[in-house]
Design a protein around this motif. Structure first.
Motif, PDB file in Angstrom:
ATOM      1  N   ILE A   1      44.962  51.041  37.942  1.00 31.49           N
ATOM      2  CA  ILE A   1      43.606  50.992  37.366  1.00 31.49           C
ATOM      3  C   ILE A   1      43.628  51.519  35.936  1.00 31.49           C
ATOM      4  CG2 ILE A   1      41.285  51.951  37.515  1.00 31.49           C
ATOM      5  CD1 ILE A   1      41.543  50.074  39.741  1.00 31.49           C
ATOM      6  N   ALA A   2      44.201  52.703  35.748  1.00 28.84           N
ATOM      7  CA  ALA A   2      44.210  53.339  34.427  1.00 28.84           C
ATOM      8  C   ALA A   2      44.942  52.478  33.406  1.00 28.84           C
ATOM      9  CB  ALA A   2      44.844  54.721  34.517  1.00 28.84           C
ATOM     10  N   ASP A   3      46.084  51.915  33.809  1.00 32.30           N
ATOM     11  CA  ASP A   3      46.859  51.098  32.871  1.00 32.30           C
ATOM     12  C   ASP A   3      46.093  49.837  32.488  1.00 32.30           C
ATOM     13  OD1 ASP A   3      49.419  50.343  31.476  1.00 32.30           O
ATOM     14  OD2 ASP A   3      49.232  48.673  32.887  1.00 32.30           O
ATOM     15  N   ALA A   4      45.467  49.193  33.468  1.00 32.91           N
ATOM     16  CA  ALA A   4      44.703  47.975  33.176  1.00 32.91           C
ATOM     17  C   ALA A   4      43.538  48.281  32.238  1.00 32.91           C
ATOM     18  CB  ALA A   4      44.184  47.359  34.475  1.00 32.91           C
ATOM     19  N   PHE A   5      42.872  49.406  32.466  1.00 31.73           N
ATOM     20  CA  PHE A   5      41.741  49.783  31.612  1.00 31.73           C
ATOM     21  C   PHE A   5      42.215  50.043  30.177  1.00 31.73           C
ATOM     22  CE2 PHE A   5      38.771  52.605  29.555  1.00 31.73           C
ATOM     23  CZ  PHE A   5      37.530  52.120  29.922  1.00 31.73           C
ATOM     24  N   CYS A   6      43.235  50.853  30.033  1.00 35.00           N
ATOM     25  CA  CYS A   6      43.706  51.207  28.687  1.00 35.00           C
ATOM     26  C   CYS A   6      44.287  50.004  27.952  1.00 35.00           C
ATOM     27  CB  CYS A   6      44.724  52.336  28.768  1.00 35.00           C
ATOM     28  SG  CYS A   6      44.012  53.927  29.260  1.00 35.00           S
ATOM     29  N   ALA A   7      44.995  49.147  28.674  1.00 37.54           N
ATOM     30  CA  ALA A   7      45.579  47.970  28.035  1.00 37.54           C
ATOM     31  C   ALA A   7      44.501  47.025  27.526  1.00 37.54           C
ATOM     32  CB  ALA A   7      46.499  47.238  29.018  1.00 37.54           C
ATOM     33  N   SER A   8      43.449  46.850  28.307  1.00 35.45           N
ATOM     34  CA  SER A   8      42.409  45.876  27.961  1.00 35.45           C
ATOM     35  C   SER A   8      41.319  46.483  27.081  1.00 35.45           C
ATOM     36  CB  SER A   8      41.799  45.297  29.245  1.00 35.45           C
ATOM     37  OG  SER A   8      41.304  46.344  30.088  1.00 35.45           O
ATOM     38  N   ARG A   9      40.659  47.522  27.571  1.00 38.06           N
ATOM     39  CA  ARG A   9      39.503  48.077  26.850  1.00 38.06           C
ATOM     40  C   ARG A   9      39.884  48.877  25.611  1.00 38.06           C
ATOM     41  NH1 ARG A   9      38.984  45.644  31.835  1.00 38.06           N
ATOM     42  NH2 ARG A   9      36.862  45.789  32.657  1.00 38.06           N
ATOM     43  N   LEU A  10      41.048  49.489  25.613  1.00 35.61           N
ATOM     44  CA  LEU A  10      41.458  50.331  24.488  1.00 35.61           C
ATOM     45  C   LEU A  10      42.610  49.733  23.687  1.00 35.61           C
ATOM     46  CD1 LEU A  10      41.325  53.818  26.264  1.00 35.61           C
ATOM     47  CD2 LEU A  10      39.550  52.717  24.891  1.00 35.61           C
ATOM     48  N   GLY A  11      43.538  49.057  24.354  1.00 34.95           N
ATOM     49  CA  GLY A  11      44.712  48.523  23.667  1.00 34.95           C
ATOM     50  C   GLY A  11      44.494  47.169  23.030  1.00 34.95           C
ATOM     51  N   GLY A  12      43.371  46.532  23.329  1.00 35.97           N
ATOM     52  CA  GLY A  12      43.066  45.244  22.712  1.00 35.97           C
ATOM     53  C   GLY A  12      43.733  44.055  23.363  1.00 35.97           C
ATOM     54  N   ASP A  13      44.459  44.248  24.478  1.00 36.31           N
ATOM     55  CA  ASP A  13      45.126  43.134  25.155  1.00 36.31           C
ATOM     56  C   ASP A  13      44.159  42.558  26.188  1.00 36.31           C
ATOM     57  OD1 ASP A  13      46.914  41.306  26.024  1.00 36.31           O
ATOM     58  OD2 ASP A  13      48.442  42.731  26.685  1.00 36.31           O
ATOM     59  N   TRP A  14      43.123  41.928  25.688  1.00 38.08           N
ATOM     60  CA  TRP A  14      42.002  41.504  26.530  1.00 38.08           C
ATOM     61  C   TRP A  14      41.245  40.424  25.798  1.00 38.08           C
ATOM     62  CZ3 TRP A  14      36.941  44.647  27.615  1.00 38.08           C
ATOM     63  CH2 TRP A  14      36.417  44.322  28.868  1.00 38.08           C
ATOM     64  N   GLY A  15      40.676  39.489  26.541  1.00 37.86           N
ATOM     65  CA  GLY A  15      39.819  38.489  25.925  1.00 37.86           C
ATOM     66  C   GLY A  15      38.399  38.996  25.801  1.00 37.86           C
ATOM     67  N   ILE A  16      37.451  38.068  25.815  1.00 34.27           N
ATOM     68  CA  ILE A  16      36.037  38.444  25.742  1.00 34.27           C
ATOM     69  C   ILE A  16      35.405  38.389  27.128  1.00 34.27           C
ATOM     70  CG2 ILE A  16      33.794  37.773  24.798  1.00 34.27           C
ATOM     71  CD1 ILE A  16      35.262  36.841  22.275  1.00 34.27           C
ATOM     72  N   ALA A  17      35.740  37.377  27.923  1.00 35.53           N
ATOM     73  CA  ALA A  17      35.208  37.260  29.278  1.00 35.53           C
ATOM     74  C   ALA A  17      36.031  38.105  30.248  1.00 35.53           C
ATOM     75  CB  ALA A  17      35.221  35.804  29.724  1.00 35.53           C
ATOM     76  N   PHE A  18      35.433  38.419  31.430  1.00 39.93           N
ATOM     77  CA  PHE A  18      36.218  39.025  32.501  1.00 39.93           C
ATOM     78  C   PHE A  18      37.286  38.028  32.938  1.00 39.93           C
ATOM     79  CE2 PHE A  18      32.429  41.754  33.150  1.00 39.93           C
ATOM     80  CZ  PHE A  18      33.058  42.994  33.219  1.00 39.93           C
ATOM     81  N   GLY A  19      38.389  38.565  33.466  1.00 40.36           N
ATOM     82  CA  GLY A  19      39.476  37.710  33.923  1.00 40.36           C
ATOM     83  C   GLY A  19      40.501  37.430  32.858  1.00 40.36           C
ATOM     84  N   THR A  20      40.558  38.296  31.845  1.00 41.92           N
ATOM     85  CA  THR A  20      41.516  38.103  30.754  1.00 41.92           C
ATOM     86  C   THR A  20      42.432  39.314  30.611  1.00 41.92           C
ATOM     87  OG1 THR A  20      39.820  38.879  29.190  1.00 41.92           O
ATOM     88  CG2 THR A  20      40.033  36.509  29.476  1.00 41.92           C
ATOM     89  N   LEU A  21      42.754  39.944  31.726  1.00 44.14           N
ATOM     90  CA  LEU A  21      43.686  41.064  31.712  1.00 44.14           C
ATOM     91  C   LEU A  21      45.095  40.582  31.356  1.00 44.14           C
ATOM     92  CD1 LEU A  21      42.573  42.916  34.985  1.00 44.14           C
ATOM     93  CD2 LEU A  21      42.145  43.676  32.638  1.00 44.14           C
ATOM     94  N   PRO A  22      45.932  41.445  30.804  1.00 43.41           N
ATOM     95  CA  PRO A  22      47.306  41.033  30.452  1.00 43.41           C
ATOM     96  C   PRO A  22      48.143  40.746  31.699  1.00 43.41           C
ATOM     97  CG  PRO A  22      46.988  43.389  30.074  1.00 43.41           C
ATOM     98  CD  PRO A  22      45.645  42.828  30.374  1.00 43.41           C
ATOM     99  N   PRO A  23      49.199  39.933  31.579  1.00 38.02           N
ATOM    100  CA  PRO A  23      49.980  39.477  32.746  1.00 38.02           C
ATOM    101  C   PRO A  23      50.616  40.586  33.569  1.00 38.02           C
ATOM    102  CG  PRO A  23      50.464  38.137  30.819  1.00 38.02           C
ATOM    103  CD  PRO A  23      49.625  39.273  30.339  1.00 38.02           C
ATOM    104  N   ARG A  24      50.966  41.705  32.963  1.00 38.32           N
ATOM    105  CA  ARG A  24      51.718  42.726  33.698  1.00 38.32           C
ATOM    106  C   ARG A  24      50.854  43.562  34.644  1.00 38.32           C
ATOM    107  NH1 ARG A  24      50.895  44.583  28.593  1.00 38.32           N
ATOM    108  NH2 ARG A  24      49.860  46.609  28.355  1.00 38.32           N
ATOM    109  N   VAL A  25      49.556  43.354  34.625  1.00 36.95           N
ATOM    110  CA  VAL A  25      48.651  44.174  35.447  1.00 36.95           C
ATOM    111  C   VAL A  25      48.913  43.912  36.930  1.00 36.95           C
ATOM    112  CG1 VAL A  25      46.228  44.381  36.154  1.00 36.95           C
ATOM    113  CG2 VAL A  25      46.835  44.448  33.730  1.00 36.95           C
ATOM    114  N   ASP A  26      48.873  44.992  37.725  1.00 37.71           N
ATOM    115  CA  ASP A  26      49.096  44.885  39.171  1.00 37.71           C
ATOM    116  C   ASP A  26      47.759  44.543  39.838  1.00 37.71           C
ATOM    117  OD1 ASP A  26      49.737  45.123  41.833  1.00 37.71           O
ATOM    118  OD2 ASP A  26      50.678  47.097  41.663  1.00 37.71           O
TER     119      ASP A  26
END
Length: 534
Positions: A499-524
């Motif tokens: 959870i923490a890694d997905a949040f930081c990668a997307s919401r803080l790290g910028g590896d995220w699109g605009i819509a939901f469902g755009t998490l980076p590939p490595r997310v569990d």
């Protein structure tokens, strides 16, 4: 039946213990409310039962009806509710969602109450409005000890006693709030309602644009007294048994929140008592507003949890193109993203609840609540829309319950201050109470060194806050970033790594699109989705 009528590939009903939520239970224990877990599960099983869901559905489908006059032409100004509304209220009051922390101030009391509200809100959000206002009224009423002595015990009573009678003759009371007027809205200082001293109180005259739950027993309201804008307590029924001159003009025809009555009211010589000092109405009632703002965060958080559980449940049973939806990568990305958003909201909501009532944490709570009110409530509607889409056409049908969540979601961002009001209130807190900024960063920096993406965002935030240029124009971006670093800090410290890694990668790290469902590939995604399996 002919074979063409055989029903296949449909999802079974969802009946479960709503309190069986790992993020919620972790927060309950962390904030010192572990002693409430047994009751929380009791409430959760009822909220997730066929009976609890039926109460909510029927109450929503049968909205309240205004009766201004009786059959003989007498003015009565009463609102009729479906019996299931009263069942929902009875359970909420009986479990102390309306005021338990004020009669039992043990450690974790506010966190326990918040957790129960998060759970019980899964039935029908409309009835939580008077529950929330009653919770928020007690500390405001304490500004006048004589009034608190008379009414606080009844407001905190665990008995729901509906009906217009002299408040002191009832077993329990419900409180409301009436601030806004048509010419002012959020600008309450523009109010034109007047209050003239009379006997041991004041006589009020004016028109209020929004008054929710008008069948409440007591109301806190604002009016212009000789000494300026002041706060008053008005009973629906006066001590001598006569009706106070509070007249219901109409009920609002709202987008959502339909089981709750929201009304326009007229004070035509209504009697009330001063709460606090003349001219100090806003500071007096703001304590009530801040507590209802906490419940806005809780309400949005609860709606997110409901939406994501429904989406994951549907995807776990529905097959398309030969596979269950939950196992298909595109859907897994959407569901995991929704779970991350829900867990971030739950974690910050419980942290704010845990800080409530603790004098040593009030500086942190003052700013963090304004920041979270803005962001969590803003995320609610888009989260509900995406979760609804996970059910496809079935989600667009009323029977699924998803349209009710979708209609309800925008309310929490509007109630007690829309997005701009909340963002500007955060700026106001930072300007008037610099210690709140120090407390906010002290909380956030408890996670320093745990995630480079979080550290970088915190550093950038400090730089952005150091400049006052165009700060009101930048208010939303600043407050959004503050909310994200607060959520990120809490998740890094308390949530599972996935959870923490997905949040930081997307919401803080910028590896995220605009819509939901755009998490980076490595997310569990599987580990994340499992957090929402009912």
């Amino acid at each position: 039946m002919p074979s063409t009528h055989e029903v296949t590939n449909q999802v079974p009903p969802l009946v479960y213990d709503v309190a069986d939520d790992p993020a919620l239970l972790d927060g309950v224990r962390r904030e010192g409310a572990g002693w409430a877990e047994e009751e929380l599960h009791e409430l959760g099983r009822l909220a997730g039962s066929e009976q609890g869901q039926e109460w909510g559905r029927v109450a929503n489908e049968n909205p309240p009806v205004l009766r201004t006059h009786d059959r003989y032409g007498h003015r009565i100004d009463e609102v009729e509710f479906h019996p299931y509304w009263h069942e929902l209220m009875r359970v909420a009051v009986g479990h102390g969602l309306h005021a338990a922390p004020w009669r039992d101030d043990r450690a974790g009391a506010h966190a326990a109450r918040a957790a129960k509200l998060l759970v019980w809100n899964h039935t029908e959000a409309g009835h939580i409005c008077p529950i929330s206002m009653t919770y928020a009224a007690v500390p405001a009423l304490r500004h006048t000890a004589a009034l608190a002595d008379v009414y606080e015990g009844l407001l905190a009573s665990p008995e729901y006693d509906f009906g217009l009678r002299v408040p002191t003759t009832k077993r329990g009371l419900i409180a409301g709030m009436s601030m806004t007027e048509k010419q002012g809205g959020s600008d309450v200082r523009a109010n034109t309602t007047t209050a003239t001293p009379s006997g041991d109180g004041y006589v009020l005259t004016g028109h209020k644009w929004f008054t929710s739950a008008p069948m409440s027993d007591l109301f806190l309201t604002l009016a212009q007294a000789p000494g300026g804008l002041s706060c008053f307590l008005l009973p629906r029924v006066l001590p001598d048994g006569t009706r106070n001159k509070i007249f219901l003009q109409r009920l609002k025809d709202k987008l959502g929140n339909r089981s709750n009555a929201s009304s326009e009211i007229e004070y035509d010589g209504a009697f009330g008592w001063l709460v606090g000092e003349e001219g100090r109405g806003v500071p007096t009632i703001i304590e009530m507003v801040n507590n209802t703002r906490l419940d806005c965060v809780l309400g949005s958080t609860s709606l997110m949890r409901q939406a994501v559980v429904q989406a994951v449940h549907h995807a776990s049973y529905r097959r398309a193109f030969g596979e269950y939806l939950v196992g298909q990568p595109a859907m897994a990305n959407v569901l995991a993203d929704l779970v991350v958003e829900s867990e971030a909201a739950t974690t910050v909501a419980m942290r704010l609840a845990g800080a409530t009532g603790d004098p040593e944490q009030q500086a942190f709570r003052r700013l963090a609540l304004a920041v979270s009110k803005y962001w969590v409530c803003k995320r609610g509607p888009v989260h509900a829309a995406e979760a609804l889409e996970c059910l496809g056409g079935n989600g667009y049908v009323e029977e699924s319950g998803m349209p009710r969540l979708y209609r309800e979601a925008p309310l929490l961002s509007i109630w007690e201050g829309s997005g701009n009001v909340a963002a500007l209130d955060a700026l106001r807190a930072m300007g008037k109470q610099p210690e709140s900024v120090e407390a906010f960063f002290a909380e956030v920096e408890l996670a320093t060194g745990a995630d480079a993406r979080l550290d970088d965002t915190v550093s950038r935030l400090r730089k952005e806050l150091s400049s006052l240029d165009d700060i009101e124009f930048r208010a939303r971006r600043l407050v959004e970033t503050m909310a994200l670093v607060l959520q990120g800090s809490l998740l890094v410290r308390h949530a599972p790594p996935a959870i923490a890694d997905a949040f930081c990668a997307s919401r803080l790290g910028g590896d995220w699109g605009i819509a939901f469902g755009t998490l980076p590939p490595r997310v569990d995604t599987k580990a994340i989705i499992d957090r929402a399996v009912a």
